[in-house]
Design a protein around this motif. Structure first.
Motif, mmCIF file in Angstrom:
data_model
loop_
_atom_site.group_PDB
_atom_site.id
_atom_site.type_symbol
_atom_site.label_atom_id
_atom_site.label_comp_id
_atom_site.label_asym_id
_atom_site.label_seq_id
_atom_site.Cartn_x
_atom_site.Cartn_y
_atom_site.Cartn_z
ATOM 1 N N GLU A 32 13.142 5.522 -32.658
ATOM 2 C CA GLU A 32 13.363 4.991 -34.003
ATOM 3 C C GLU A 32 12.856 3.551 -34.119
ATOM 4 O O GLU A 32 12.197 3.178 -35.094
ATOM 5 C CB GLU A 32 14.854 5.041 -34.361
ATOM 6 N N THR A 43 18.031 6.419 -30.006
ATOM 7 C CA THR A 43 17.946 7.545 -29.076
ATOM 8 C C THR A 43 17.457 7.091 -27.706
ATOM 9 O O THR A 43 16.492 6.326 -27.595
ATOM 10 C CB THR A 43 16.980 8.612 -29.626
ATOM 11 N N TYR A 44 18.120 7.575 -26.690
ATOM 12 C CA TYR A 44 17.704 7.339 -25.306
ATOM 13 C C TYR A 44 17.431 8.690 -24.648
ATOM 14 O O TYR A 44 18.314 9.551 -24.584
ATOM 15 C CB TYR A 44 18.780 6.586 -24.518
ATOM 16 N N GLU A 45 16.211 8.867 -24.187
ATOM 17 C CA GLU A 45 15.866 10.059 -23.406
ATOM 18 C C GLU A 45 16.137 9.736 -21.940
ATOM 19 O O GLU A 45 15.416 8.950 -21.318
ATOM 20 C CB GLU A 45 14.400 10.436 -23.600
ATOM 21 N N ILE A 78 22.431 9.567 -27.972
ATOM 22 C CA ILE A 78 22.192 8.790 -29.185
ATOM 23 C C ILE A 78 23.331 7.792 -29.381
ATOM 24 O O ILE A 78 24.492 8.184 -29.534
ATOM 25 C CB ILE A 78 22.066 9.700 -30.418
ATOM 26 N N PRO A 95 20.739 5.349 -35.768
ATOM 27 C CA PRO A 95 20.682 5.918 -34.415
ATOM 28 C C PRO A 95 19.718 5.149 -33.512
ATOM 29 O O PRO A 95 18.719 4.595 -33.971
ATOM 30 C CB PRO A 95 20.155 7.332 -34.671
ATOM 31 N N THR A 106 12.571 7.443 -25.626
ATOM 32 C CA THR A 106 13.600 6.397 -25.726
ATOM 33 C C THR A 106 13.244 5.380 -26.807
ATOM 34 O O THR A 106 12.099 4.927 -26.896
ATOM 35 C CB THR A 106 13.750 5.690 -24.371
ATOM 36 N N LYS A 117 19.265 13.842 -24.085
ATOM 37 C CA LYS A 117 19.149 12.731 -25.021
ATOM 38 C C LYS A 117 20.538 12.249 -25.415
ATOM 39 O O LYS A 117 21.411 13.050 -25.751
ATOM 40 C CB LYS A 117 18.349 13.143 -26.262
#
Length: 301
Positions: free
Chosen positions: A168, A265-267, A211, A263, A165, A209
């Motif tokens: 970036e 990103t979230y896991e 985004i 972006p 998460t 994931k």
């Protein structure tokens, strides 16, 4: 567990107390994950009488649960009192004048920590927790509490964030120094092990994931602030960041721009499990230790 994973609970509470008024406008991810969790309930046969929404925020998930299970008593629990107040106001506004006059739907709410639930043993049929347990320090502690308050054959369903998460943003800060600038999150397999360790049966974990995209780095940070997701790790740098340092972070993040957007990103990790039922009396070994066998009958899914 490394200090990097430990959060300052008082800071977490303060962040969410301040974020209540801005939360709904920025909580796009939270609502999306809640909706995706709700789809999983379509495949589970369960008619709970009492549901605990652990980490209920401003009540989006609780409203869905009341609609899906109209006969159930939904208890909202959150660390931040202002979040519960915001949920209560939304429910009050949705009832109309007659509903407010006759108080037809007074919400059941608890301001408390998910690691110390003010509920009796074996008192809840289902626990729902959307993007909340990433703020706890040791998953075993919250799962042990879930295990304690669930009735036998009760179910817990939750979502949380994984270690990739905000990768970036973490990489951008890493070009600045080695300090903790972004919250650290626990791996899916460790969460599954914690469920088993706490006595849950048939744990199921999966990951996806999501985004989110933004125009600027400041917009990323603004959304994190608006939902109360400040860096709350115990080892964080508590000083203010200078203008030149911030520019270095922005420049590093800009290298990630794709298709004109930045972006984030979230896991997202999803899990559910059942509280096993004691199948027989504990067996006492010669050295005094107890061997306890649990079982769970499978008809509920």
């Amino acid at each position: 567990m490394s200090e990097a994973f430990y959060t300052d609970k008082s800071r977490v509470r303060a962040s969410f107390e301040r974020a209540a008024s801005s939360y709904d406008a920025a909580a796009v991810l939270q609502r999306e994950v809640s909706d995706r969790m709700a789809e999983r309930l379509d495949y589970i046969k369960l008619q709970p009488a009492v549901i605990l929404d652990a980490g209920s925020g401003t009540g989006y998930g609780a409203a869905m649960l009341r609609e899906r299970y109209p006969q159930a008593q939904v208890v909202e629990l959150d660390l931040a009192h202002s979040m519960l107040c915001a949920s209560r106001e939304k429910q009050r506004d949705s009832q109309g004048l007659l509903g407010r006059l006759f108080r037809r739907q007074t919400p059941w709410q608890l301001c408390a920590d998910v690691e110390r639930l003010p509920l009796a043993d074996n008192s809840v049929d289902m626990i729902w927790s959307n993007l909340a347990i990433q703020w706890v320090n040791v998953p075993d502690s919250v799962f042990a509490e879930f295990q304690r308050v669930l009735k036998p054959e009760g179910m817990v369903m939750f979502s949380t964030l994984g270690p990739d998460t905000l990768s970036e943003l973490r990489s951008a800060f890493a070009t600045l120094d080695a300090a903790s600038h972004v919250n650290q999150f626990i791996d899916m397999h460790d969460l599954g092990d914690a469920l088993m360790h706490c006595g849950f049966a048939e744990p199921v974990m999966d990951m996806e994931k999501i985004i989110m995209t933004y125009d600027t780095v400041r917009e990323v940070m603004h959304d994190l602030k608006a939902i109360g997701a400040h860096n709350a790790t115990a080892g964080r740098n508590r000083g203010l960041m200078g203008k030149h340092a911030w520019q270095r972070v922005c420049d590093a993040y800009e290298a990630r721009r794709h298709g004109g957007q930045l972006p984030a990103t979230y896991e997202v990790l999803y899990g559910h499990a059942w509280k096993a039922q004691l199948s027989k009396k504990p067996q006492i070994l010669a050295d005094g230790r107890q061997v306890i066998e649990f079982t769970r009958t499978p008809p509920k899914r």
